[in-house]
Design an enzyme around this catalytic site. Structure first.
Site, short mmCIF file in Angstrom:
data_model
loop_
_atom_site.label_atom_id
_atom_site.label_comp_id
_atom_site.label_asym_id
_atom_site.label_seq_id
_atom_site.Cartn_x
_atom_site.Cartn_y
_atom_site.Cartn_z
N ASP A 120 -8.16 -8.95 4.24
CA ASP A 120 -7.92 -7.81 5.13
C ASP A 120 -9.00 -7.67 6.20
O ASP A 120 -9.86 -6.79 6.07
CB ASP A 120 -7.86 -6.52 4.28
CG ASP A 120 -7.50 -5.30 5.09
OD1 ASP A 120 -7.04 -5.46 6.22
OD2 ASP A 120 -7.69 -4.18 4.58
N GLU A 132 -12.72 -2.12 12.06
CA GLU A 132 -12.72 -1.40 10.79
C GLU A 132 -13.88 -1.82 9.88
O GLU A 132 -14.53 -0.99 9.27
CB GLU A 132 -11.37 -1.63 10.09
CG GLU A 132 -11.29 -0.96 8.74
CD GLU A 132 -9.93 -1.12 8.08
OE1 GLU A 132 -9.01 -1.68 8.70
OE2 GLU A 132 -9.79 -0.67 6.92
N GLU A 143 0.83 -1.21 0.00
CA GLU A 143 0.00 0.00 0.00
C GLU A 143 0.86 1.26 0.00
O GLU A 143 0.62 2.19 0.76
CB GLU A 143 -0.96 -0.02 1.19
CG GLU A 143 -1.93 -1.20 1.13
CD GLU A 143 -2.96 -1.22 2.26
OE1 GLU A 143 -2.67 -0.68 3.33
OE2 GLU A 143 -4.05 -1.77 2.04
C1 BDP Z 1 -6.23 -2.05 6.17
C2 BDP Z 1 -6.53 -0.64 6.56
C3 BDP Z 1 -5.37 0.28 6.33
C4 BDP Z 1 -4.12 -0.31 6.95
C5 BDP Z 1 -3.88 -1.68 6.36
C6 BDP Z 1 -2.72 -2.42 7.01
O1 BDP Z 1 -7.63 -0.19 5.82
O2 BDP Z 1 -5.70 1.50 6.89
O3 BDP Z 1 -3.03 0.50 6.72
O4 BDP Z 1 -4.99 -2.49 6.59
O5 BDP Z 1 -2.97 -3.39 7.69
O6 BDP Z 1 -7.15 -2.85 6.83
O7 BDP Z 1 -1.58 -2.05 6.81
#
Ligand code: BDP
Length: 761
Positions: free
Chosen positions: A427, A455, A353
């Protein structure tokens, strides 16, 4: 005699009133300072009983006010007289031997806790002289404990375990809390307090408790600017601009709460890291926090931004094989240990990401992790390297990418590296299958990453008890070494003989007065910690423990709350993503529904995951599709891969299923989907009804708060249901079963809902 009794009653009453005052004051401060307590007693002692009753009733009118600050460490006075007498018989004296900072913390906790619950004012004694002594010590700090010859028992306890046993010391009936270390004693003391808080029989105790996992961490996704990524309980607990000069009393209360459930580490900063935290300016602040946490057995960890050598070190590169980079990290780590001698190590999100990582320089994750591990090794620090990596530019199912990336690296990591794996391959979705990496890296310690912050399960607005989710994953059989290769055995190291083990939970703690926002979100923090210590505990046991400690020991209160908690996760799945659907949430904030999202980065859209079309619904991950099923060991791969044996709650995760496919209920997929969505909403309605029955039985403050939040939860559950059913109907072209209420609005209405400024985004 009579006079003496009246005086005693008066004193007890003073204590009772004091307890009420204290409860009131704890809204502002967790525990009251002893000198204030002394002065209040001095002031109110001469007042006669009648006056006390008047004063008392004023405070008792506040009996039902509770802002949740005290979490599960409430220590309210027992109202059940019989139980109170029983405990008073068994607890008449407290003898704690030793004087380290941990022992000081223990002394405060056990005296406050016991005195408060029993309505007495015992001070610490130096020797066992009464029946009903509680004796706490290690063989090193206490001659009395050494004399008990507990060596055989103690040998099995390691550095953190404890025993609690009822025995005779100095010819007196005694409860002994023993351990090899002071921190073991602190855990034992908290456990003893828990037993009383939950009204257990303590007359014949023989408790042995050793944590199953070594590193039990909270991962705070807190930014240096005070915001919290995916945080729904206010801003960050860490007030960086006030540190190191001002150490808020909340830091200690945070440490107490963690220690009480066995958490022994905290990664303070967001995985989307800021290199600044590694500069001297911030290290002194981190050191101040570490100092507060240390007596409670909590080590601090930081997230290491891979590009830090460039960003704060002035180097041209962050290539992990470049000698100057190796030297930079080594010096940086040495510097960190000067400030924080028991620093735990680094948590790293790399090449995921948009975060920088070793792949930016053509190096592997192992090369990146090992470079940091080498710098930490001389100080006994560890690296927790996250396996949450995926890349939209790789033409491969996102669910498969972490496995593909990491399995070739098995055995290539240093001994002090753990690879931290999310419970499922995408996730933190409301339901995912277990991550295929579990079992697939026998030579690399894998640690679990659960999300405590909700989340995808209602954030700060919905009541969702997560222990069933955690447990579902831990109980999965990976078959990595044949039947019985449970995820739990992998995480506790017994399956592959890992030397180092760990479990992390993404924290839901923030600056809100009640710590976690939703009054029930505290239960997820609690359950996570308790499960990291002992994964054999059941969600029911944990919920009951939490309810007893947080609300009441009255069965009439426990039962309804328990039923609400235990049904909540499944309800959340059903009204959002039933039958294995996943990633249908709205863009950016992830709270509401967005099954129609089809623009932007493909693997962040919903259509990528549900693949709805006129034929059916779901992601084909069998051999005819992405073949993600092949990443699991047989027979799991076959079970998931076959539409008939695939568990229905994961059906659409692994299969693209015809709308007319006959489900186990005899209904078609379409009808079943509708019924699931509707049952999710019905379950929230039921929860509302159950909660309403509790009015007047629990404190009004939390009652009203939860009642209002359940209203929001129901509104939003209906939105999810209607939005998804109407959207999928545009593909199935089938009617919603006649016995189900029709959505009040058309699809467009739901598409236009655009929630702004939701916290945590
Ligand atoms: C996702 C989230 C994000 C996190 C990412 C992570 O949306 O904000 O940075 O995981 O785990 O669930 O790095």
């Amino acid at each position: 005699m009579i006079k003496a009794r009246i005086e005693n009653d008066e004193l007890n009453y003073i204590d009772h009133i004091f307890q009420k005052i204290k409860e009131d004051l704890t809204k502002r401060k967790f525990a009251m300072n002893d000198s204030i307590k002394g002065s209040i007693k001095e002031i109110i002692k001469p007042i006669n009983l009648l006056t006390l009753i008047v004063i008392g009733s004023v405070f008792c009118s506040n009996l039902f006010a509770d802002d949740g600050y005290r979490l599960w460490l409430r220590y309210d006075r027992l109202s059940d007289t019989q139980k109170l007498l029983e405990y008073k018989d068994l607890i008449a004296q407290i003898v704690v031997q030793g004087d380290s900072p941990t022992i000081q913390a223990l002394k405060n906790e056990i005296t406050t806790g016991l005195n408060s619950m029993l309505g007495v004012s015992m001070s610490l004694s130096s020797d066992v002289s009464l029946d009903g002594a509680v004796l706490v010590g290690t063989p090193k700090s206490s001659g009395l404990i050494a004399g008990l010859r507990l060596d055989d028992k103690l040998r099995k306890l390691g550095n953190e375990g404890f025993i609690i046993l009822s025995t005779i010391v100095n010819k007196k009936k005694c409860t002994v809390i023993a351990a090899n270390t002071d921190i073991g004693l602190l855990y034992g003391a908290f456990h003893f307090l828990h037993l009383i808080q939950t009204r257990k029989n303590i007359s014949k105790l023989l408790v042995t408790s050793v944590p199953k996992v070594q590193h039990r961490l909270l991962n705070h996704w807190d930014n240096l600017d005070g915001s919290v990524e995916r945080g729904y309980a206010g801003s960050s607990l860490w007030k960086w601009h006030e540190l190191p000069e001002y150490k808020s009393p909340r830091y200690k209360d945070y440490a107490r709460a963690n220690a009480s459930i066995g958490i022994n580490g905290a990664a303070l900063t967001n995985v989307n890291a800021n290199a600044l935290v590694l500069t001297e300016e911030y290290l002194v602040k981190v050191a101040a926090l570490a100092e507060v946490f240390r007596p409670y057995g909590i080590r601090v960890y930081l997230t290491a931004r891979f590009s830090a050598p460039v960003e704060i070190g002035g180097l041209q590169t962050a290539d992990p094989l470049a000698p100057e980079v190796v030297v930079w990290w080594k010096q940086k780590v040495d510097e960190i240990y000067k400030y924080i001698p028991d620093f735990g190590g680094f948590l790293v999100k790399a090449n995921s990401e948009g975060q920088p990582g070793p792949q930016n320089y053509g190096r592997t994750h192992a090369e990146g992790a090992n470079m940091l591990a080498d710098a930490l090794a001389p100080h006994n620090g560890i690296v927790m390297w996250r396996a949450f990596v995926y890349d939209n530019n790789i033409p491969e199912d996102r669910a498969k990418q972490a496995y593909n990336e990491f399995t070739p690296l098995d055995g290539k990591f240093r001994e002090n590296v753990l690879v931290q794996v999310k419970n499922g391959p995408i996730d933190f979705q409301p339901r995912e299958p277990f991550h295929p990496l579990f079992g697939a890296m026998p030579q690399t310690p894998l640690m679990m990453e659960f999300q405590i912050t909700q989340e995808y399960l209602g954030q700060g607005l919905c009541l969702t008890y997560l222990a069933p989710l955690y447990k579902e994953c831990l109980d999965c059989d990976t078959y990595a070494k044949g039947k019985g290769s449970y995820v739990s055995k992998l995480i506790d190291g017994t399956l592959h003989n890992y030397k180092v083990t760990g479990m992390a939970g993404v924290s839901n703690v923030g600056s809100d007065r009640n710590w976690c926002g939703h009054p029930f979100a505290q239960a997820n923090w609690f359950a996570f910690g308790r499960l990291a210590w002992d994964h054999s505990l059941s969600p029911e046991e944990l919920a009951e423990e939490w309810i007893r400690m947080t609300f009441s020991n009255d069965e009439m209160i426990i039962r309804p709350i328990l039923s609400m908690m235990l049904s909540s996760r499944e309800a959340g799945v059903n009204h959002r993503t039933p039958l294995g659907l996943h990633h249908l949430m709205a863009w950016h904030h992830h709270y509401g529904p967005g099954p129609w999202i089809n623009k932007g980065r493909a693997d962040w859209t919903s259509v990528y995951y549900h693949k709805a079309d006129s034929v059916g619904l779901g992601f084909d991950r069998t051999a005819t599709g992405s073949n993600a099923v092949s990443q699991y060991f047989p027979p799991v791969s076959e079970r998931f891969g076959n539409i008939d044996s695939c568990p229905e709650n994961l059906l659409l995760w692994f299969h693209h299923v015809d709308w007319s496919h006959k489900m186990k209920s005899g209904r078609s997929l379409w009808d079943e989907l509708c019924y699931k969505y509707y049952s999710g909403v019905d379950s929230v309605r039921q929860t509302q009804k159950t909660w309403n029955l509790l009015e007047g039985k629990i404190d009004q403050e939390r009652f009203e708060h939860v009642k209002a939040l359940l209203k929001i939860q129901l509104r939003d559950a209906i939105r999810w249901r209607n939005a998804c059913v109407l959207y999928f109907q545009t593909f199935s072209k089938l009617p919603i079963p006649v016995d189900l209420e029709k959505p009040s609005e058309a699809l467009d209405y739901y598409k236009k809902i655009d929630l702004k400024y939701l916290p945590g985004s």
